[in-house]
Design a protein around this motif. Structure first.
Motif, PDB file in Angstrom:
ATOM      1  N   GLY A  48       7.242  -4.517 -32.606  1.00 19.06           N
ATOM      2  CA  GLY A  48       6.610  -5.674 -31.981  1.00 19.06           C
ATOM      3  C   GLY A  48       6.407  -6.849 -32.914  1.00 19.06           C
ATOM      4  N   LYS A  69      11.810  -5.031 -33.029  1.00 17.39           N
ATOM      5  CA  LYS A  69      11.318  -5.029 -31.643  1.00 17.39           C
ATOM      6  C   LYS A  69      10.473  -3.791 -31.367  1.00 17.39           C
ATOM      7  CE  LYS A  69      15.005  -7.749 -29.416  1.00 17.39           C
ATOM      8  NZ  LYS A  69      14.116  -8.698 -28.731  1.00 17.39           N
ATOM      9  N   TYR A  73      22.608 -10.147 -31.900  1.00 16.22           N
ATOM     10  CA  TYR A  73      22.487 -10.902 -33.153  1.00 16.22           C
ATOM     11  C   TYR A  73      23.863 -11.166 -33.761  1.00 16.22           C
ATOM     12  CZ  TYR A  73      21.628 -11.772 -38.124  1.00 16.22           C
ATOM     13  OH  TYR A  73      21.657 -12.303 -39.391  1.00 16.22           O
ATOM     14  N   THR A 117      16.964  -2.806 -25.156  1.00 16.68           N
ATOM     15  CA  THR A 117      17.178  -1.999 -26.355  1.00 16.68           C
ATOM     16  C   THR A 117      16.368  -0.708 -26.221  1.00 16.68           C
ATOM     17  OG1 THR A 117      15.303  -2.857 -27.632  1.00 16.68           O
ATOM     18  CG2 THR A 117      17.350  -4.152 -27.677  1.00 16.68           C
ATOM     19  N   ALA A 154      13.691  -0.170 -27.451  1.00 18.45           N
ATOM     20  CA  ALA A 154      12.285  -0.541 -27.278  1.00 18.45           C
ATOM     21  C   ALA A 154      11.909  -0.658 -25.805  1.00 18.45           C
ATOM     22  CB  ALA A 154      12.008  -1.867 -27.992  1.00 18.45           C
ATOM     23  N   ASP A 155      12.903  -0.822 -24.936  1.00 12.06           N
ATOM     24  CA  ASP A 155      12.641  -1.014 -23.504  1.00 12.06           C
ATOM     25  C   ASP A 155      12.839   0.254 -22.680  1.00 12.06           C
ATOM     26  OD1 ASP A 155      12.402  -4.064 -23.469  1.00 12.06           O
ATOM     27  OD2 ASP A 155      14.357  -3.784 -24.404  1.00 12.06           O
ATOM     28  N   GLU A 162       8.188 -10.343 -35.103  1.00 12.35           N
ATOM     29  CA  GLU A 162       9.238 -11.352 -35.146  1.00 12.35           C
ATOM     30  C   GLU A 162       9.579 -11.603 -36.603  1.00 12.35           C
ATOM     31  OE1 GLU A 162      11.949 -13.677 -33.109  1.00 12.35           O
ATOM     32  OE2 GLU A 162      10.289 -12.588 -32.141  1.00 12.35           O
ATOM     33  N   SER A 210      12.369   4.862 -36.304  1.00 10.15           N
ATOM     34  CA  SER A 210      11.185   4.134 -35.840  1.00 10.15           C
ATOM     35  C   SER A 210      10.155   5.084 -35.239  1.00 10.15           C
ATOM     36  CB  SER A 210      11.598   3.078 -34.812  1.00 10.15           C
ATOM     37  OG  SER A 210      12.488   2.146 -35.377  1.00 10.15           O
ATOM     38  N   ASP A 220      21.869  -6.499 -35.915  1.00  8.92           N
ATOM     39  CA  ASP A 220      21.290  -6.090 -34.630  1.00  8.92           C
ATOM     40  C   ASP A 220      20.315  -4.933 -34.828  1.00  8.92           C
ATOM     41  OD1 ASP A 220      23.564  -7.675 -33.794  1.00  8.92           O
ATOM     42  OD2 ASP A 220      23.463  -6.685 -31.843  1.00  8.92           O
ATOM     43  N   GLU A 257      17.037  -6.032 -36.059  1.00 13.07           N
ATOM     44  CA  GLU A 257      16.269  -6.645 -34.963  1.00 13.07           C
ATOM     45  C   GLU A 257      15.677  -5.598 -34.034  1.00 13.07           C
ATOM     46  OE1 GLU A 257      17.424 -11.140 -33.682  1.00 13.07           O
ATOM     47  OE2 GLU A 257      18.434  -9.520 -32.638  1.00 13.07           O
ATOM     48  N   VAL A 258      16.463  -4.552 -33.740  1.00 18.01           N
ATOM     49  CA  VAL A 258      15.964  -3.516 -32.843  1.00 18.01           C
ATOM     50  C   VAL A 258      14.749  -2.829 -33.431  1.00 18.01           C
ATOM     51  CG1 VAL A 258      16.486  -1.219 -31.926  1.00 18.01           C
ATOM     52  CG2 VAL A 258      18.086  -3.082 -31.581  1.00 18.01           C
ATOM     53  N   THR A 283      21.458  -6.120 -29.831  1.00 22.05           N
ATOM     54  CA  THR A 283      20.627  -7.245 -29.373  1.00 22.05           C
ATOM     55  C   THR A 283      21.438  -8.518 -29.176  1.00 22.05           C
ATOM     56  OG1 THR A 283      20.141  -8.039 -31.618  1.00 22.05           O
ATOM     57  CG2 THR A 283      18.691  -6.328 -30.715  1.00 22.05           C
TER      58      THR A 283
END
Length: 475
Positions: free
Chosen positions: A212, A209, A110, A338, A340-341, A214, A146, A202, A205-206, A108
């Motif tokens: 969903g 994400k 980070y 990432t 997530a996308d 923060e 995840s 990172d 953070e992934v 990400t």
């Protein structure tokens, strides 16, 4: 969609050990075409990529050390695998409209800091290109963990632990910053570990994400283990009392509670204090409703493979998640992306007949029977030991002599003679320790049952696991 008739044009950036595994995979994919290779050193420029990557043949493609040559190729994607990232080079690739997939400690941004992260995002947006980073960890394992929570009503904490003895790969340059062999309590070592493992921030953070959310903050806690004796670690000087184990725990805090724990627990030997239970696997715990626990083994069942093959497998791990993501990244939106996308990242099928495994490993909790043997009247003499690995027996010779206190002996194999330690006889039950230095330093503990001129049992070969063995008297 890329096909064999319309493949994605790919450039490989660098030709090191990990990158060479990427090159091999790219060349074997019908939907990918290797159109260029960037060499880090001038000495490699102009050489055939087949030679640089150890393919055993030339492929009529020469490496270049000129950045402009890569831009001029106008590839669809660059597989970016330097030892240390160059953000300015990455930005120039992205501004030129070239998608970038990288294993350079990036997911990400980070770990790169806010300024460099913004610079990369702006460059990607300007060029309409995508930037994706992964590896086996951080990266692949975070995606797997995840996805595993998909059956939960709610998740309170997701914990991912990489628990490995990495002594086999300790000499690799990517471990230089870990400080193997530094004195206990060495000032700033914990801070150096936080810096060296920043990409796991990172990873936190992934995961966030993918849920969903923060995060409030990300923090890192570090613990060490120390060698109980002078160690023979490839490429490292690790003396008694110095650092031989590292545990870095990266925590993501949400609404005041730690909810994501991405940890690494690494050692370079078994002889450490405190004695850690190294799983040689990824361990995933999802604490929620319901609870999910997984142990993910990625090492080969056959740890008796030649050292060169074992090393290649280790370098394959960080390369494949990046190569496999290329089609999804090329199709993704511009900017930093990432897992997530992306749509699910998979490998490719290569159907073939699968060999039958002739000999399964002995499970760790499998007991050795203490009955049925005829006892150990006199074990002096020569014994042939056959350790039953999946590829067949690994043979050594055990020579025992009787003494007033029991037995002494030597075990020989592969050009090595090693004194037997702690030889013990209790009725029909026997045990001993054999220390070997090939393919690397290992303590092998044998436990078995004597029945006349034969012994059956199991041996624990350090982190390589447990194997069945038999022994037959030959003198």
């Amino acid at each position: 969609m890329s096909t064999s008739a319309n493949p994605i044009r790919v450039v490989q950036w660098t030709t090191g050990k990990v990158a060479s595994e990427a090159i091999k995979a790219i060349l074997n994919r019908p939907n990918l075409e290797l159109v260029g290779v960037f060499a880090f050193s001038k000495e490699k420029a102009g050489l055939d990529v087949g030679d640089l990557a150890g393919l055993g043949k030339k492929i009529n493609l020469k490496a270049t050390d000129k950045f402009d040559d890569i831009i001029a190729l106008k590839p669809d994607c660059v597989v970016h695998m330097p030892l240390h990232p160059d953000v300015d080079q990455m930005c120039e690739l992205l501004r030129a409209g070239i998608n970038v997939v990288t294993s350079a400690s990036f997911m990400t941004g980070y770990g790169y800091g806010d300024a460099k992260r913004k610079k990369l995002e702006d460059a990607a947006q300007a060029g309409g290109a995508s930037l994706f980073g992964s590896g086996v960890n951080p990266g692949w394992i975070n995606n797997v963990a995840s996805a595993a929570s998909g059956l939960c009503k709610e998740v309170n904490l997701i914990r991912i632990t990489e628990s490995f003895n990495i002594g086999l790969w300790a000499a690799d340059a990517n471990q230089n910053e870990l400080g193997w062999g530094r004195p206990a309590g060495d000032p700033n070592h914990a801070d150096d570990i936080r810096s060296a493992t920043l990409p796991f921030g990172d990873a936190v953070e992934v995961v966030a994400k993918m849920y969903g959310i923060e995060l409030d903050t990300i923090r890192c806690e570090v613990d060490f283990a120390h060698a109980t004796e002078d160690l023979d670690v490839p490429g490292r000087d690790v003396k008694k009392g110095t650092v031989a184990g590292i545990h870095a725990k990266w925590l993501g805090v949400y609404q005041g509670h730690p909810v994501i724990d991405c940890s690494v627990q690494w050692t370079v030997a078994e002889e450490i204090t405190p004695p850690w239970d190294i799983a040689m696997a990824y361990q995933v715990e999802i604490l929620g409703t319901p609870q999910v626990k997984m142990k993910i083994d990625i090492l080969p069942d056959d740890m008796t493979l030649p050292m060169e093959e074992l090393m290649k497998i280790g370098f394959m791990f960080p390369a494949m998640p990046v190569v496999n993501a290329i089609p999804a990244v090329v199709a993704a939106r511009p900017g930093i992306v990432t897992y997530a996308d992306l749509k699910p990242v998979t490998s490719v099928f290569a159907p073939k007949a699968m060999p039958k495994q002739e000999m399964a490993l002995v499970e760790a909790d499998e007991p050795i029977p203490s009955s049925g043997g005829n006892g150990a009247a006199d074990l002096a003499g020569k014994w042939q030991i056959a350790v039953k690995g999946p590829t067949g027996p690994q043979l050594t010779e055990l020579r025992l002599e009787r003494t007033a206190d029991g037995y002494t002996g030597v075990q020989s194999g592969d050009g090595m003679d090693s004194p037997v330690e702690a030889f013990s006889v209790d009725g029909a039950n026997v045990s001993w320790i054999n220390r070997v230095s090939k393919p690397m330093k290992l303590k092998v503990t044998f436990t078995g049952v004597v029945d006349g001129d034969s012994i059956t049992g199991k041996c624990k070969a350090g982190f390589m696991g447990k194997f069945a063995f038999t022994a037959s008297r030959i003198n």
